[in-house]
Design an enzyme around this catalytic site. Sequence first.
Site, mmCIF file in Angstrom:
data_model
loop_
_atom_site.group_PDB
_atom_site.id
_atom_site.type_symbol
_atom_site.label_atom_id
_atom_site.label_comp_id
_atom_site.label_asym_id
_atom_site.label_seq_id
_atom_site.Cartn_x
_atom_site.Cartn_y
_atom_site.Cartn_z
ATOM 1 N N GLY A 241 0.818 -1.214 0.000
ATOM 2 C CA GLY A 241 0.000 0.000 0.000
ATOM 3 C C GLY A 241 0.849 1.260 0.000
ATOM 4 N N GLN A 335 3.276 28.485 -5.752
ATOM 5 C CA GLN A 335 4.147 29.665 -5.710
ATOM 6 C C GLN A 335 4.444 30.186 -7.116
ATOM 7 O OE1 GLN A 335 4.536 30.597 -2.729
ATOM 8 N NE2 GLN A 335 5.805 32.418 -3.036
ATOM 9 N N GLY A 338 1.664 32.213 -8.407
ATOM 10 C CA GLY A 338 1.293 33.435 -7.681
ATOM 11 C C GLY A 338 -0.151 33.339 -7.204
ATOM 12 N N GLY A 339 -0.870 34.475 -7.258
ATOM 13 C CA GLY A 339 -2.258 34.509 -6.774
ATOM 14 C C GLY A 339 -3.159 33.525 -7.488
ATOM 15 N N GLU A 362 -1.897 5.438 5.562
ATOM 16 C CA GLU A 362 -1.065 4.218 5.422
ATOM 17 C C GLU A 362 0.246 4.373 6.195
ATOM 18 O OE1 GLU A 362 -1.363 1.781 2.095
ATOM 19 O OE2 GLU A 362 -3.157 2.748 1.296
ATOM 20 N N SER A 365 4.361 10.103 8.292
ATOM 21 C CA SER A 365 5.809 10.247 8.040
ATOM 22 C C SER A 365 6.629 9.841 9.258
ATOM 23 C CB SER A 365 6.128 11.709 7.680
ATOM 24 O OG SER A 365 5.606 12.012 6.405
ATOM 25 N N GLU A 366 6.102 10.143 10.435
ATOM 26 C CA GLU A 366 6.845 9.783 11.658
ATOM 27 C C GLU A 366 6.936 8.253 11.780
ATOM 28 O OE1 GLU A 366 4.286 12.088 11.625
ATOM 29 O OE2 GLU A 366 5.763 13.695 11.503
#
Length: 384
Positions: A241, A335, A338-339, A362, A365-366
């Site tokens: 997974g 970014q 922009g707007g 799933e 990150s830790e």
Amino acid sequence: MNYDLSPEQLEIQQHIHEIAQREWSLDAEQWEKAGAIPHAVITQIAEMGFMGLVIPEEYGGNAYDTLSLILVIEEIAKVSASLAICVSVHNSVGAWPILAFGTEAQKKKYLPRMAEGMLGAFSLSEPDAGSDVAGLLCTARRDGDHYVLDGAKNWVTNGANAGIFTVYASTDRSKGSKGLTAFIVERDTPGLVLGKKEEKMGLWASDTLSLTLEGVRIPVENRLGEEGAGFKIAMAALDGGRIGVAAQALGVAGAAFDHAVRYSTVRKAFGKKLSEMQPIQWMIADMARRLEASRMLTHRAAWLRSTGQPCARESAMAKLHASEMATFVTHKAIQVHGGYGYVRDYKVERFYRDARVMEIYEGSSEIQRLVIARSLLRDGVAPF
Ligand SMILES: Cc1cc2nc3c(=O)[nH]c(=O)nc-3n(C[C@H](O)[C@H](O)[C@H](O)COP(=O)(O)OP(=O)(O)OC[C@H]3O[C@@H](n4cnc5c(N)ncnc54)[C@H](O)[C@@H]3O)c2cc1C
């Protein structure tokens, strides 16, 4: 070392790329607004064979290798992360555990129907236990030739439309993770109550449900694997997974990257194109570098799994790197816009919202870092 895809894999990649772009790219935004993937699309995907990606031909599937599977997931994720997670969960943690740990009778009963489009769901997480799988509170009590399941589950992807749920419950609380057992629970089983659909930051067309199990009676023949094997089954399924999540991340980030590069070549400021400005070029270079690194980790993990080698560490690395990469790349894509990147008229806004959860589901990150570190400290640092 050969990094080329095989001719068959290239053909699969090209095939799904064309279908996804032609059939779904224009509709995907509408699915998000409607909060659901049309049933006709699931049927269409099943007819194309993509609901039986891990299922052998003898059970009605087309038995792709893991690398081919993730090429499919990636191409789908480029147009719809919601559809990609649906297909990924169904194949990797829905059908695969039945194939790997099921009895012949279970395989014959469920896999052909899954290949035909009956969705599978994976129900491990609970309201009070997500990362801490050993702390699951859902119980399964043996009662003659049945088990009786009680408890609450949440975050069930595909829950609204799944035909079967693989539910993990404790048959012996004193044993912690070694007391977990997996069960195949059919949708219409009395006592299985589907809860509310979560309103999420992204992946709006993917349904995520809570479940309540109120004295759900499951015949012993629907136990998946032995009593106490549930943790092993869940972790083995998650090894696959997580490679699927990495592929989702590659797809969403790849699409965001394409949009950013294209936009940078048409938008002008200070009399020149954005793409002619060095800070924008650096963003493009950093996005491409991280995408490429994630792709290599993901393909290697997929190759290990396809060739039957242990891949827990490598799939955790691929998932960790690719999901964090997708957060970075989609952030930078906004970014570059922009707007305009912040409004719904441009797809990068959706990509950013959809990518964020890939660092969470799933295994966060830790938890991936814990898996990697424990593996390194136990088995040694040389991965090759
Ligand atoms: C959209 C979506 C779809 C999902 N689909 C499914 C599904 O189909 N099936 C399913 O079973 N689950 C599913 N999940 C659940 C998902 O896998 C969990 O949310 C995830 O595992 C984290 O668990 P949790 O939310 O309980 O967070 P917690 O476990 O409470 O963690 C909270 C925070 O603490 C950190 N943390 C926890 N323990 C440690 C530790 N030991 N060391 C360091 N940090 C730690 C976590 O990394 C996280 O940052 C889904 C979730 C979402 C949001």
